[in-house]
Design an enzyme around this catalytic site. Structure first.
Site, PDB file in Angstrom:
ATOM      1  N   ARG A 137      -6.686  41.454 -42.137  1.00  0.00           N
ATOM      2  CA  ARG A 137      -6.712  40.524 -43.362  1.00  0.00           C
ATOM      3  C   ARG A 137      -7.881  39.589 -43.216  1.00  0.00           C
ATOM      4  O   ARG A 137      -8.187  38.789 -44.070  1.00  0.00           O
ATOM      5  CB  ARG A 137      -5.533  40.100 -44.008  1.00  0.00           C
ATOM      6  CG  ARG A 137      -4.699  41.322 -44.746  1.00  0.00           C
ATOM      7  CD  ARG A 137      -3.208  40.856 -45.163  1.00  0.00           C
ATOM      8  NE  ARG A 137      -3.398  39.608 -45.801  1.00  0.00           N
ATOM      9  CZ  ARG A 137      -2.830  38.347 -45.439  1.00  0.00           C
ATOM     10  NH1 ARG A 137      -2.380  38.125 -44.332  1.00  0.00           N
ATOM     11  NH2 ARG A 137      -3.006  37.309 -46.427  1.00  0.00           N
ATOM     12  N   LYS A 138      -8.400  39.438 -41.964  1.00  0.00           N
ATOM     13  CA  LYS A 138      -9.432  38.497 -41.892  1.00  0.00           C
ATOM     14  C   LYS A 138     -10.645  38.814 -42.450  1.00  0.00           C
ATOM     15  O   LYS A 138     -11.664  39.155 -41.591  1.00  0.00           O
ATOM     16  CB  LYS A 138      -9.471  38.384 -40.158  1.00  0.00           C
ATOM     17  CG  LYS A 138      -8.220  37.602 -39.810  1.00  0.00           C
ATOM     18  CD  LYS A 138      -8.452  37.587 -38.216  1.00  0.00           C
ATOM     19  CE  LYS A 138      -6.965  36.847 -37.670  1.00  0.00           C
ATOM     20  NZ  LYS A 138      -7.041  36.618 -36.232  1.00  0.00           N
ATOM     21  N   THR A 139     -10.719  38.630 -43.723  1.00  0.00           N
ATOM     22  CA  THR A 139     -11.877  39.411 -44.241  1.00  0.00           C
ATOM     23  C   THR A 139     -12.661  38.096 -45.276  1.00  0.00           C
ATOM     24  O   THR A 139     -11.898  37.080 -45.425  1.00  0.00           O
ATOM     25  CB  THR A 139     -11.504  40.450 -45.466  1.00  0.00           C
ATOM     26  OG1 THR A 139     -10.563  40.021 -46.259  1.00  0.00           O
ATOM     27  CG2 THR A 139     -11.255  41.739 -44.508  1.00  0.00           C
ATOM     28  N   THR A 272     -14.271  42.555 -38.901  1.00  0.00           N
ATOM     29  CA  THR A 272     -14.818  42.086 -40.027  1.00  0.00           C
ATOM     30  C   THR A 272     -15.203  40.647 -40.043  1.00  0.00           C
ATOM     31  O   THR A 272     -16.100  40.223 -40.991  1.00  0.00           O
ATOM     32  CB  THR A 272     -13.496  42.357 -41.200  1.00  0.00           C
ATOM     33  OG1 THR A 272     -12.490  41.726 -40.549  1.00  0.00           O
ATOM     34  CG2 THR A 272     -13.324  43.614 -41.513  1.00  0.00           C
TER      35      THR A 272
END
Length: 286
Positions: A137-139, A272
């Site tokens: 979820r490191k977006t 990402t």
């Protein structure tokens, strides 16, 4: 390639509308002041460095959403290798429409192609193993749909899309509650009460926590920031009772060694947050 399930027409429409509003506001005055309303022109998407191309389908959707009469002739599809000097597609129609959508198309494609290229390179190091490469979820806020889509185009596997489609009990959850055992029990009770088919993953920091996570009945156990020998012992302890996932500071050079431990998944935020954009350009065809 087939779109991931989260890439819906509704989600794309909302993303594109928001992005265009951010950029254009009350008008693309550079274009409105110089380009006649009825001028028809053609442009090409020029690839300026070798890559795995991504965002082609999205580019066509952006063009069509802005101006349904724009025509796009695709020469290189998402997920295909492209070389410097290649032309990915041509777009033809109202010159104003081409110019007003140019930057959004390029911003998306450059970022997505960078992520797809990095994912492809990393995933190729796992060939011959059972281990799958996951994103995280490191977006970028409000751009997750494109970044996760790019990972899929590059051959990677998407982890949970957000906080809503999987339960992941990280160190802070566990520290706040008091123990892995208690946290997993609470999560299981919640899933049952809410009638949600959610998998429960637990982050572990050492072998003692791995053993506790196994006993608690977690569906997947994350091995966070463990060295390879410790990870190998952890996978042996898990022994198929749950899925295993290596995470934390993963680099390209580590992939083969980590996969050799027998983990089911390797998750890497770098896909990402650290991929470099690919140099692409939209050029007028004279």
């Amino acid at each position: 390639m087939k779109r991931p399930s989260y890439v819906t027409d509704k989600a794309l429409k909302e993303f594109i509308q928001s992005a265009l509003e951010e950029d254009i506001k009350d008008g693309d005055h550079s274009t409105l002041s110089t380009i006649p309303k009825d001028l028809e022109q053609k442009a090409k998407l020029l690839v300026k460095e070798d890559c795995i191309l991504a965002g082609v389908e999205l580019a066509e959707i952006i063009f069509k959403q802005f101006d349904k009469n724009l025509k796009v002739d695709i020469l290189i599809k998402d997920g295909e290798k492209a070389k410097a000097g290649d032309i990915a597609f041509y777009v033809e129609g109202c010159a104003r429409s081409i110019l007003s959508t140019e930057r959004l198309v390029l911003n998306c494609m450059q970022r997505m192609s960078g992520i797809a290229t990095m994912t492809f390179e990393w995933d190729s190091r796992l060939l011959g193993t059972k281990t799958k490469l996951l994103d995280t979820r490191k977006t970028t806020p409000n751009f997750r749909i494109c970044e996760k889509w790019a990972v899929a185009i590059g051959g990677g596997t998407n982890h949970r899309y957000g906080l809503f489609d999987m339960i992941m009990l990280k160190d802070n959850h566990i520290d706040y509650v008091g123990s892995i055992t208690k946290a997993v029990k609470m999560a299981k009770d919640y899933v049952k009460t809410q009638k949600k088919p959610l998998k429960i993953e637990v982050e572990t920091r050492n072998l003692a926590e791995v053993e506790e996570a196994i006993k608690s009945g977690a569906d997947r156990i994350m091995l966070d920031n463990m060295d390879v020998p410790t990870m190998k012992k952890a996978v042996s302890l898990i022994n198929g009772k749950a899925e295993s996932e290596a995470s934390g500071g993963i680099t390209r050079e580590m992939l083969k060694d980590v996969a050799s431990t027998g983990v089911d998944f390797i998750s890497a935020g770098a896909l990402t947050h650290s991929a470099e954009n690919i140099d692409l350009s939209l050029k007028a065809v004279k």
